[in-house]
Write an enzyme that holds these catalytic residues in place. Structure first.
Site, short mmCIF file in Angstrom:
data_model
loop_
_atom_site.label_atom_id
_atom_site.label_comp_id
_atom_site.label_asym_id
_atom_site.label_seq_id
_atom_site.Cartn_x
_atom_site.Cartn_y
_atom_site.Cartn_z
N LYS A 1 0.82 -1.22 0.00
CA LYS A 1 0.00 0.00 0.00
C LYS A 1 0.85 1.27 0.00
CE LYS A 1 -0.80 0.08 5.03
NZ LYS A 1 -0.09 1.34 5.30
N THR A 2 1.99 1.27 0.73
CA THR A 2 2.84 2.46 0.73
C THR A 2 3.40 2.71 -0.66
OG1 THR A 2 3.43 2.04 3.04
CG2 THR A 2 4.81 3.57 1.83
N ASP B 1 -3.98 7.04 4.58
CA ASP B 1 -3.42 5.72 4.88
C ASP B 1 -4.12 5.14 6.11
OD1 ASP B 1 -1.81 3.49 4.74
OD2 ASP B 1 -0.10 4.45 5.72
N GLU B 2 -4.20 3.81 6.20
CA GLU B 2 -4.81 3.12 7.34
C GLU B 2 -6.23 3.66 7.58
OE1 GLU B 2 -3.44 0.59 8.37
OE2 GLU B 2 -1.26 0.79 8.44
N GLN C 1 -7.89 -5.47 9.27
CA GLN C 1 -6.88 -5.03 10.23
C GLN C 1 -7.39 -3.87 11.10
OE1 GLN C 1 -2.59 -5.17 8.96
NE2 GLN C 1 -3.50 -5.15 6.92
N ARG D 1 2.24 -10.59 10.31
CA ARG D 1 3.55 -9.96 10.55
C ARG D 1 4.68 -10.88 10.11
NH1 ARG D 1 1.91 -5.84 9.69
NH2 ARG D 1 0.01 -7.00 9.27
#
Length: 657
Positions: free
Chosen positions: A30-31, A210-211, A241, A629
């Site tokens: 995503k970044t 973002d997020e 998430q 993770r």
């Protein structure tokens, strides 16, 4: 550029004409997508300064800024990349006077708020004040004190609303805001002032968030007010998430988007670039029972990899021993006390141990120290939470805003200057009577009516010192000048002597002084433009005055140090691990009532069924975060027994998760 992206990523980057919701699964890049879209927006001739990328943490903002620089060069310096709170500061510093807030307002930290609430509620109990603080924080996401009082249904809620009212009065008097205000006040400003709203909508040519799944209702309102009817925005998030429901984040924001913006384009990023197939299969299977607005399924081209292992242990100490054994085994050697003779097949930093709650770290730390495994506990005491740093920040806040009474009280007593508690109480009563700040009261002609000449002289000497420091800080720019000024300031107030006088252990005092020097060095580098401005006072990394840097200090939670560069094993809560990744991960304490967490008072009752269902869904999302993770191997560990108070109780692995 397109060769670096997969098809859904390219679709996201090239869609610039309207509202877009990007469902970016864990590890789906995503970044990379956000930074490439910034580049595309500039390519289609949108001025860089009209692009805003909003994140939730300083660390994420810094990483995004660095990635953008690598991709698009100098133009990235003009893009507004910051946190929601930093954007709120920017809006209020520029236009907050429309709401009666001066430009140099102070931002109170958590301890300041607790202290004010103790006074407002007439208690000395920190735990009670913290609970009020938490409850008021939730109320402020949609209500003011009067609205909370009108809606109160019982005496407890009415008491809280009254305390909230006194707290709001204090903030107004101190010309200060708390962190909740940095979202709610800009939203109110834009909502109530059409001219200010029009100004900011013209500035914001395209907003990237973002997020997005972590936004609360007030942040959603702020986004709507910023983008207006043109609705040029890209919201990037992952509903699987969403793990911050307990502090106001709501998945309803994703449900509202297609209603409020019927032209919304929805894109799914499902290819994971982080984890093996076995790990992703476990994640997909785990999250499957949760209801979905937009179903998705992660996949990877990294191969099947090692199977996910589920292991048991007799109790927490045994579990910690097994974690140690696994790390040593995978690393390819054994730690031998007093020697460095160790095979280095894997680095310590390749490993992370994740758990549900902070208290679970203690037994792990003991096991790690026993065999001398280097580790770091994530979310330990933050740099800016240290007493010596809070002391210095109080001085800086007072330079910026003389009306900041909490900062005044800390600065005037640290280091001690012969101004006693009784003197400060009399000063406080005087200031309260005349409705002025403590600092303003120092220079009142009437102050001598309540204090002796000696007391007035001491207080006014402190006031003149603050005025002189403020003037010098305003005119001090550049790294070398700032460092010289800070060191001279510390010498004049004899702060190093203060540290050693107040600490019995000279080694601890020396450690605190090292932190102070580190703080001064870091502040000086910011003045020289050598550190990206995570608080985004300006769009460009350039030389700034020390006073400008002081205005942003409360927004900074860390020194932006990269813990990942330290060669140590990471011990972390699952919440703190979000956004991070490691080759090898162990999830410990996966036991019913521990993880998934369930309060004991709910045991055997039916009255909270609906709440428990929602709680279990969030716990499942938290487990999903933990699983994703891991890059190469994952172990899920549970114990047959655990300590509860002084007793050992039997555990079970929660099958429903």
């Amino acid at each position: 550029m397109s060769s670096l992206l997969n098809t859904p990523q390219i679709e996201t980057v090239y869609y610039v004409q309207g509202p877009c919701l990007v469902l970016a699964g864990a590890g789906s890049g995503k970044t990379r997508v956000i930074t490439h879209k910034i580049g595309k927006l500039i390519e289609v001739e949108l001025e860089p300064e009209r692009i805003a990328a909003i994140t939730f943490t300083n660390k994420a903002a810094t990483e995004m800024r660095q990635r953008a620089k690598q991709l698009i060069g100098k133009s990235a310096q003009q893009v507004l990349i910051c946190t929601f709170h930093a954007l709120g500061v920017r809006i209020m510093r520029q236009d907050g006077e429309a709401m009666g807030l001066k430009k140099q307002f102070s931002i109170l930290d958590s301890d300041d708020v607790t202290s004010i609430l103790k006074d407002a509620g007439g208690t000395t109990d920190t735990k009670t004040a913290r609970q009020w603080q938490w409850s008021i924080s939730l109320l402020k996401k949609g209500l003011n004190a009067q609205q909370a009082l009108d809606l109160a249904e019982n005496d407890e809620e009415r008491l809280l609303a009254r305390i909230m009212g006194r707290y709001e009065e204090c903030l107004s008097a101190y010309q200060s805001v708390d962190f909740d205000d940095l979202i709610s006040l800009p939203a109110k400003l834009l909502r109530d002032h059409a001219d200010v709203r029009a100004k900011w909508q013209s500035i914001m040519g395209h907003v990237l968030v973002d997020e997005y799944q972590d936004t609360d209702a007030t942040q959603y309102e702020l986004l709507k007010l910023l983008v207006g009817e043109r609705a040029r925005f890209t919201a990037v998030g992952d509903d699987d998430q969403s793990i911050y429901g307990w502090c106001g984040a709501t998945l309803e924001n994703s449900e509202r988007l297609p209603i409020d913006f019927p032209q919304l384009k929805v894109i799914k990023l499902e290819q994971n670039y982080r984890s093996t197939g076995a790990i992703l299969r476990a994640a997909n299977q785990l999250i499957l029972p949760n209801p979905k607005l937009y179903p998705k399924k992660l996949f990877s081209e990294l191969g099947e990899g090692e199977p996910v292992r589920v292991t048991d242990a007799h109790h927490e100490e045994h579990e910690a021993e097994r974690v140690v054994a696994r790390i040593l085994s995978l690393r390819g050697g054994q730690v031998i006390s007093g020697t460095d003779d160790l095979k280095k097949y894997r680095e310590w930093k390749d490993f992370a141990v994740l758990y549900r709650a902070n208290h679970q770290a203690k037994v792990l730390e003991q096991a790690f120290r026993k065999v001398q495994i280097p580790y770091i506990v994530s979310c330990g005491q933050g740099f800016f939470d240290r007493a010596e740093i809070r002391d210095l920040c109080a001085w800086l806040r007072l330079w910026v805003n003389n009306d900041d009474d909490p900062a005044f009280l800390r600065a005037v007593t640290t280091p001690k200057r012969g101004i006693g508690l009784q003197t400060l109480q009399s000063l406080g009563q005087f200031a309260s009577h005349y409705k002025v700040s403590l600092f303003e009261a120092l220079f009142s002609n009437s102050l001598s009516s309540v204090l002796s000449t000696r007391e007035v002289s001491g207080l006014q000497e402190f006031g003149r010192c603050i005025n002189d420091l403020e003037y010098c800080a305003r005119h001090t720019t550049g790294q070398e000048n700032a460092h010289t000024f800070l060191m001279e300031w510390l010498r004049c107030i004899e702060y190093v002597k203060c540290l050693y006088d107040n600490e019995d252990n000279a080694k601890l005092a020396a450690g605190k002084w090292t932190n102070v020097l580190k703080f001064c060095d870091w502040m000086a580098k910011r003045c020289g433009g050598q550190i990206d401005d995570a608080a985004c006072v300006s769009l460009v990394s350039e030389s700034k005055s020390l006073l400008e840097i002081a205005q942003t200090i409360a927004l900074l939670a860390t020194l932006n140090e990269r813990e990942k560069d330290q060669n140590v094993v990471t011990l972390s809560t699952l919440h703190a691990a979000k956004g991070l990744e490691w080759p090898h991960v162990v999830l410990v304490g996966v036991n019913d009532r521990v993880f998934p967490f369930k309060p004991d008072e709910d045991a055997g009752t039916e009255r909270h069924d609906a709440l428990n269902v929602l709680r279990l869904q969030e716990e499942r999302r938290l487990m999903y975060v933990g699983i994703t993770r891991a890059q190469r191997s994952l172990v899920v560990s549970w114990t047959r027994k655990r300590k509860k108070g002084r007793e050992m109780v039997r555990n079970g692995l929660k099958n429903s998760v």
